[in-house]
Motif scaffolding. Structure first.
Motif, short mmCIF file in Angstrom:
data_model
loop_
_atom_site.label_atom_id
_atom_site.label_comp_id
_atom_site.label_asym_id
_atom_site.label_seq_id
_atom_site.Cartn_x
_atom_site.Cartn_y
_atom_site.Cartn_z
N ARG A 215 37.92 37.42 42.54
CA ARG A 215 36.45 36.88 42.86
C ARG A 215 35.64 37.86 43.19
NH1 ARG A 215 36.75 31.08 42.69
NH2 ARG A 215 38.50 30.98 41.16
N ALA A 216 35.93 38.93 44.14
CA ALA A 216 35.18 40.07 44.85
C ALA A 216 35.07 40.93 43.53
CB ALA A 216 35.84 40.63 45.68
N LYS A 217 35.97 41.22 42.80
CA LYS A 217 35.77 42.29 41.33
C LYS A 217 34.73 41.51 40.59
CE LYS A 217 38.43 44.42 38.04
NZ LYS A 217 39.85 44.60 37.21
N ASP A 218 34.88 40.48 40.34
CA ASP A 218 33.97 39.92 39.30
C ASP A 218 32.56 39.78 39.71
OD1 ASP A 218 35.86 39.05 37.58
OD2 ASP A 218 36.07 36.91 38.23
N ALA A 219 32.25 39.68 41.20
CA ALA A 219 31.22 39.70 41.99
C ALA A 219 30.44 41.23 42.33
CB ALA A 219 30.95 38.89 43.39
N ASP A 220 31.58 42.13 41.76
CA ASP A 220 31.10 43.75 41.86
C ASP A 220 30.95 43.91 43.46
OD1 ASP A 220 31.08 46.32 41.11
OD2 ASP A 220 28.85 46.25 40.65
N LEU A 221 31.56 43.65 44.24
CA LEU A 221 31.41 43.88 45.54
C LEU A 221 32.30 44.95 46.18
CD1 LEU A 221 31.21 40.04 46.94
CD2 LEU A 221 29.32 41.74 46.80
N LYS A 222 31.58 45.94 46.76
CA LYS A 222 32.44 47.07 47.30
C LYS A 222 32.73 47.13 48.79
CE LYS A 222 31.98 48.80 43.12
NZ LYS A 222 33.09 48.66 42.03
N ASN A 223 32.22 46.17 49.23
CA ASN A 223 32.15 46.11 50.92
C ASN A 223 33.22 44.80 51.45
OD1 ASN A 223 30.44 43.98 49.84
ND2 ASN A 223 29.14 43.73 51.72
N ILE A 224 34.16 44.61 50.54
CA ILE A 224 34.97 43.43 50.90
C ILE A 224 36.46 43.99 50.50
CG2 ILE A 224 34.52 42.30 48.63
CD1 ILE A 224 34.67 39.70 50.04
N SER A 225 37.34 43.55 51.16
CA SER A 225 38.92 43.72 50.95
C SER A 225 39.74 42.64 51.36
CB SER A 225 39.34 45.00 51.74
OG SER A 225 39.27 44.84 53.18
N PHE A 226 40.76 42.16 51.16
CA PHE A 226 41.63 41.07 51.41
C PHE A 226 42.99 41.70 51.91
CE2 PHE A 226 38.43 39.88 48.67
CZ PHE A 226 37.88 38.94 49.09
N LYS A 227 43.72 40.79 52.84
CA LYS A 227 45.07 41.09 53.11
C LYS A 227 45.72 39.76 53.28
CE LYS A 227 44.07 45.30 56.10
NZ LYS A 227 44.00 46.05 57.30
N VAL A 228 47.14 39.95 53.06
CA VAL A 228 47.80 38.45 53.26
C VAL A 228 48.41 38.76 54.70
CG1 VAL A 228 50.11 37.56 52.57
CG2 VAL A 228 48.60 38.65 50.92
N GLY A 229 48.19 37.62 55.37
CA GLY A 229 48.47 37.78 56.78
C GLY A 229 48.08 36.35 57.59
N THR A 230 48.61 36.07 58.62
CA THR A 230 48.35 34.76 59.49
C THR A 230 47.38 35.13 60.15
OG1 THR A 230 49.91 35.26 61.35
CG2 THR A 230 50.83 34.25 59.18
N ALA A 231 46.82 34.12 61.11
CA ALA A 231 45.87 34.13 62.04
C ALA A 231 46.21 34.97 63.04
CB ALA A 231 45.30 32.80 62.22
N LYS A 232 47.40 35.09 63.43
CA LYS A 232 48.10 35.81 64.49
C LYS A 232 48.51 36.88 64.50
CE LYS A 232 50.53 32.76 67.07
NZ LYS A 232 51.73 32.00 67.47
N ASP A 233 48.76 37.45 63.14
CA ASP A 233 49.45 38.86 63.16
C ASP A 233 48.56 39.76 62.24
OD1 ASP A 233 49.43 38.23 60.19
OD2 ASP A 233 51.72 38.12 60.33
#
Length: 351
Positions: A215-233
């Motif tokens: 979704r971020a790639k389709d929107a051509d956004l360079k100021n966004i990244s993603f990580k797999v993780g929980t709210a506590k780690d």
């Protein structure tokens, strides 16, 4: 046992309404997928043949579909002209994907509930949870389609402005974490609106993170990244702004999640928690909105939480008081309801 005939007929009337609603659910998703609502809303009054021709579908099916929609009150029927049309209000609910009250996404999600009924039956007997990733795939696209219109209509226009000093930080350039981001509907909206800020979306469901990256790639956004993780780690620190969109109540340990969020915030940072609207007592939630949210909560939110550590199982109708207790137990000293909609509570927490 003496039966009150009047009350029996009243109850049976409600059951018939339920039958119609349940049977029409698939017709709503079909209408959305084939563009039937959109075409009808944009073209004005049409016969069944006209709508079939315009959408490349079979007239006999369209005639029956339109009849079901008219009986449901989702489209209008003119018996004199034998034509159907949609009012502006019906268009907002079913025909306009940019409407803040576009409702079809909920029916995609409901599809998953029927597929997963055997799992829920077993969970009722064992008391065990069901992870978010262990549901039918219809749930994920449906959840995004249901929440996105509300986020698009409210997040930038009213929710973030209701928080103290957050807009100016985001405009200048802030560091933001979106916890439980799912397919990143909320993350993408914020990243588009505030290009000087940097955003990281975090979710423990790896398949959702894969979709979020697309979704971020389709929107051509360079100021966004993603990580797999929980709210506590998640390990990053010094955030100016942390968000939880319709997910804190799903977490096994909401207190721990809030404590970790607080530790990751700057001293002058802000946390925004968006939650389903609910009053604090059951009796005050016995209404159509509460009815829908309790149903989703039973089959999605509670089992998701029970599948995790602690298993607090707040549920989608936790209410502001229980949410406040969890958030302040996590170490936040400032808490307030910043604003609300008929479907959401927008809560502000600061260290």
């Amino acid at each position: 046992m003496e039966v009150n005939e009047e009350k029996l007929h009243e109850l049976l009337g409600k059951v018939v309404v339920e039958m119609g609603a349940a049977a029409n659910g698939p017709l709503i998703t079909i209408g959305d997928k084939l563009g039937l609502y959109t075409t009808l809303s944009e073209s004005g009054p049409m016969t069944a043949k006209g709508l079939a021709d315009a959408t490349g579908t079979a007239e006999r099916y369209i005639k029956e579909w339109l009849s079901a929609q008219a009986a449901s009150g989702y489209v209008q029927f003119d018996s004199e002209t034998n034509q159907f049309h949609m009012t502006p209000e019906q268009t907002m609910a079913f025909g306009d994907r940019n409407s803040p009250v576009f409702m079809t996404g909920a029916f995609y999600a409901i599809t998953s509930l029927y597929h997963d009924e055997p799992k829920m039956t077993e969970a009722f007997k064992t008391g065990e949870g069901i992870s978010w990733g262990n549901h039918n795939k219809c749930l994920y696209c449906g959840t995004e389609k249901f929440f996105s219109p509300s986020y698009e209509g409210n997040l930038i226009a009213s929710w973030i402005p209701s928080l103290e000093g957050v807009v100016s930080k985001l405009e200048k350039g802030a560091k933001v974490a979106d916890i439980g981001c799912g397919h990143a509907a909320s993350t993408v909206i914020m990243a588009k609106a505030f290009p000087n800020s940097t955003f990281v979306g975090i979710d423990y469901h790896d398949k959702s993170i894969e979709e979020a990256k697309l979704r971020a790639k389709d929107a051509d956004l360079k100021n966004i990244s993603f990580k797999v993780g929980t709210a506590k780690d998640f390990e990053d620190k010094d955030f100016d702004f942390i968000t939880f969109f319709d997910c804190l109540h799903d977490m096994g340990d909401p207190v721990g999640a809030c404590a970790h969020a607080k530790s990751a915030l700057k001293e002058d940072g802000t946390c925004m928690i968006v939650e389903p609207f609910a009053m604090d007592s059951l009796k005050d939630n016995l209404n159509p909105v509460g009815r829908a949210f309790y149903a989703f909560s039973t089959q999605l939110c509670v089992p998701c939480s029970l599948n995790q550590e602690v298993g607090a199982a707040l549920g989608a109708q936790a209410g502001e008081q229980k949410l406040k207790e969890a958030i302040t137990a996590g170490g936040f000293s400032h808490f307030r309801r910043a604003t609300e909609t008929p479907f959401n509570l927008i809560l502000e927490a600061r260290p």
